[in-house]
Design an enzyme around this catalytic site. Sequence first.
Site, PDB file in Angstrom:
ATOM      1  N   ARG A  40      64.249  28.992  28.483  1.00 21.36           N
ATOM      2  CA  ARG A  40      64.243  29.693  27.193  1.00 21.36           C
ATOM      3  C   ARG A  40      64.244  31.200  27.429  1.00 21.36           C
ATOM      4  O   ARG A  40      64.927  31.949  26.743  1.00 21.36           O
ATOM      5  CB  ARG A  40      63.021  29.282  26.369  1.00 21.36           C
ATOM      6  CG  ARG A  40      63.054  27.824  25.959  1.00 21.36           C
ATOM      7  CD  ARG A  40      61.998  27.539  24.889  1.00 21.36           C
ATOM      8  NE  ARG A  40      61.861  26.098  24.724  1.00 21.36           N
ATOM      9  CZ  ARG A  40      60.859  25.373  25.214  1.00 21.36           C
ATOM     10  NH1 ARG A  40      59.864  25.954  25.849  1.00 21.36           N
ATOM     11  NH2 ARG A  40      60.834  24.074  25.039  1.00 21.36           N
ATOM     12  N   PHE A  68      70.031  20.138  19.446  1.00 22.75           N
ATOM     13  CA  PHE A  68      68.796  19.400  19.757  1.00 22.75           C
ATOM     14  C   PHE A  68      67.637  20.405  19.837  1.00 22.75           C
ATOM     15  O   PHE A  68      66.931  20.480  20.842  1.00 22.75           O
ATOM     16  CB  PHE A  68      68.921  18.614  21.072  1.00 22.75           C
ATOM     17  CG  PHE A  68      70.160  17.763  21.165  1.00 22.75           C
ATOM     18  CD1 PHE A  68      70.182  16.502  20.589  1.00 22.75           C
ATOM     19  CD2 PHE A  68      71.307  18.216  21.809  1.00 22.75           C
ATOM     20  CE1 PHE A  68      71.327  15.698  20.660  1.00 22.75           C
ATOM     21  CE2 PHE A  68      72.450  17.424  21.888  1.00 22.75           C
ATOM     22  CZ  PHE A  68      72.460  16.162  21.312  1.00 22.75           C
ATOM     23  N   ASP A 105      69.157  19.734  14.610  1.00 16.95           N
ATOM     24  CA  ASP A 105      68.354  18.594  15.055  1.00 16.95           C
ATOM     25  C   ASP A 105      68.463  17.517  13.979  1.00 16.95           C
ATOM     26  O   ASP A 105      68.644  17.826  12.800  1.00 16.95           O
ATOM     27  CB  ASP A 105      66.889  18.978  15.279  1.00 16.95           C
ATOM     28  CG  ASP A 105      66.188  18.027  16.248  1.00 16.95           C
ATOM     29  OD1 ASP A 105      66.004  18.382  17.417  1.00 16.95           O
ATOM     30  OD2 ASP A 105      65.829  16.901  15.812  1.00 16.95           O
ATOM     31  N   SER A 106      68.325  16.257  14.406  1.00 18.52           N
ATOM     32  CA  SER A 106      68.401  15.174  13.421  1.00 18.52           C
ATOM     33  C   SER A 106      67.045  14.890  12.789  1.00 18.52           C
ATOM     34  O   SER A 106      66.950  14.111  11.851  1.00 18.52           O
ATOM     35  CB  SER A 106      68.936  13.903  14.093  1.00 18.52           C
ATOM     36  OG  SER A 106      68.132  13.584  15.200  1.00 18.52           O
ATOM     37  N   ASP A 138      70.511  20.519  24.797  1.00 15.62           N
ATOM     38  CA  ASP A 138      69.303  19.991  25.450  1.00 15.62           C
ATOM     39  C   ASP A 138      68.932  18.670  24.788  1.00 15.62           C
ATOM     40  O   ASP A 138      67.941  18.576  24.070  1.00 15.62           O
ATOM     41  CB  ASP A 138      68.161  21.009  25.348  1.00 15.62           C
ATOM     42  CG  ASP A 138      66.908  20.526  26.073  1.00 15.62           C
ATOM     43  OD1 ASP A 138      67.035  19.714  27.016  1.00 15.62           O
ATOM     44  OD2 ASP A 138      65.803  20.956  25.691  1.00 15.62           O
ATOM     45  N   CYS A 183      67.824  15.462  30.921  1.00 16.37           N
ATOM     46  CA  CYS A 183      66.459  15.166  31.364  1.00 16.37           C
ATOM     47  C   CYS A 183      66.332  13.674  31.668  1.00 16.37           C
ATOM     48  O   CYS A 183      65.244  13.112  31.670  1.00 16.37           O
ATOM     49  CB  CYS A 183      65.426  15.612  30.322  1.00 16.37           C
ATOM     50  SG  CYS A 183      65.588  14.779  28.756  1.00 16.37           S
TER      51      CYS A 183
HETATM   52  N1  SAH Z   1      65.439  21.752  23.160  1.00 19.21           N
HETATM   53  C1  SAH Z   1      64.159  21.317  22.659  1.00 19.21           C
HETATM   54  C2  SAH Z   1      63.803  19.927  23.099  1.00 19.21           C
HETATM   55  C3  SAH Z   1      64.823  18.877  22.695  1.00 19.21           C
HETATM   56  S1  SAH Z   1      64.157  17.292  22.545  1.00 19.21           S
HETATM   57  C4  SAH Z   1      63.088  22.317  23.045  1.00 19.21           C
HETATM   58  O1  SAH Z   1      63.389  23.281  23.737  1.00 19.21           O
HETATM   59  O2  SAH Z   1      61.935  22.140  22.668  1.00 19.21           O
HETATM   60  C5  SAH Z   1      65.458  16.427  21.836  1.00 19.21           C
HETATM   61  C6  SAH Z   1      65.644  16.625  20.343  1.00 19.21           C
HETATM   62  O3  SAH Z   1      66.856  16.008  19.988  1.00 19.21           O
HETATM   63  C7  SAH Z   1      64.588  16.025  19.447  1.00 19.21           C
HETATM   64  O4  SAH Z   1      64.050  17.014  18.622  1.00 19.21           O
HETATM   65  C8  SAH Z   1      65.330  14.963  18.604  1.00 19.21           C
HETATM   66  O5  SAH Z   1      64.894  14.940  17.257  1.00 19.21           O
HETATM   67  C9  SAH Z   1      66.737  15.457  18.684  1.00 19.21           C
HETATM   68  N2  SAH Z   1      67.802  14.462  18.585  1.00 19.21           N
HETATM   69  C10 SAH Z   1      67.895  13.259  19.201  1.00 19.21           C
HETATM   70  N3  SAH Z   1      69.096  12.703  18.954  1.00 19.21           N
HETATM   71  C11 SAH Z   1      69.788  13.571  18.169  1.00 19.21           C
HETATM   72  C12 SAH Z   1      71.090  13.571  17.607  1.00 19.21           C
HETATM   73  N4  SAH Z   1      71.942  12.569  17.817  1.00 19.21           N
HETATM   74  N5  SAH Z   1      71.465  14.637  16.867  1.00 19.21           N
HETATM   75  C13 SAH Z   1      70.610  15.664  16.656  1.00 19.21           C
HETATM   76  N6  SAH Z   1      69.369  15.729  17.198  1.00 19.21           N
HETATM   77  C14 SAH Z   1      68.962  14.688  17.934  1.00 19.21           C
END
Ligand code: SAH
Length: 396
Positions: free
Chosen positions: A211, A227, A249-250, A300, A340
């Site tokens: 970050r 995400f 985000d979803s 991510d 990850c």
């Molecule tokens: N980048 C974030 C962590 C990501 S965790 C950070 O720095 O804190 C993964 C995220 O992806 C979660 O919040 C989850 O809600 C979201 N997610 C999972 N599948 C998804 C999709 N198909 N479309 C959008 N978001 C999604």
Amino acid sequence: MAQLILLPGKERSAFKRHPWLFAGSVGRLEGRARPGDTVEVLADNLKPLGRAAYSPQSQIRARFWTFEADESVDDAFFKRRIAAAVARRQALPELRGQAGLRLIHAESDGLPGVIADQYGDTVVVQLTSAGADKWRQAIVAALVKATGCARVYERSDSDVRGLEGLGPVTGWVHGEAPATPLSIEENGVRLAIDIAGGHKTGFYLDQRDNRALLGQLAAGQEVLNCFCYTGGFSLQALAGGAASVLSIDSSGPALAQARANLALNPELPAERAAWLEADVFSALRDFRKAGRTFDLIVLDPPKFAPSAAHADRAAKAYKDINLLGCRLLKPGGLLMTYSCSGGVGLELFQKIVAGAALDAGRAARIVRRLSGSADHPVALNFPEGEYLKGLLVQVG
Ligand code: SAH
């Protein structure tokens, strides 16, 4: 203590100090052991190899606590191991004084099944194996002693507990809920942490350095953060002077928390931030149709492949978003892309991203390799600990 006797030749991984013993390596159990009990591990020639936590329900049948044949696994053992893990972090200047800090990174800190994250004066502990579960009290007491923290919350609700025959356990195990909501400062940005309802122990501390890197790259850029969860990358991009940051985000609750986090940082230009509740796969396709482009894209995603068995399907998903990401980048734009998934190694991940760039018809170069922060170390005897891998790719 019961004895777990390995099949011939199966002592080799223990000689390399790998902490896992798979069911297929085990010859027989002599004596009685319940889930989580400490057993003595012996080679087939009865040479002692160490002491391990027994997990009769799991394919990982035992996890070594120690490779010293006569080291007792008791309260003092956890005190020593946990104090040492905390001291290792204090010895690294970059980690000293971090409000949000992973204290115990399971196998890589010599404590299989034990994760502990500190948020200010609160520790959140997650126990994921039968052995760790058994030593809850000792682990909590040692965490309090090593950190001086006022309270410990348990978030043992990870799915992997099911593989050990364990149900979820959550709640305060030391001290009481704090009077004010928890928050930390990370790279100069304030973030609220929902330890009871958030992902993992509440936050993805492993991305702290990445970050910060995004903050350094973001000045004047149109950033797309896919995400985004609670906005860790998004806020860092805004702090770094991004021209705009669109975050997807979803999860509605994650986005609500992200907006709340932005509000906790009144010095950031909120008008440059936009939030979209959508499926990343379809949102990126829509952007493509609409001809939208960005200077910098962060991908991510969640763990698409928890284990190697899911690697094929995961590879398709990684390919898909990275292909779309490449297509949406302006010439010379940067793709910050992560996996990850334990089941997808660095080599495979790089191949997937290469395939994505190729299919997008874009020449692309790795300008940096990215990994988890220093409080998520990878023990050299446990390469599986390297779950987070990332590439910063300049897309021509
Ligand atoms: N980048 C974030 C962590 C990501 S965790 C950070 O720095 O804190 C993964 C995220 O992806 C979660 O919040 C989850 O809600 C979201 N997610 C999972 N599948 C998804 C999709 N198909 N479309 C959008 N978001 C999604």
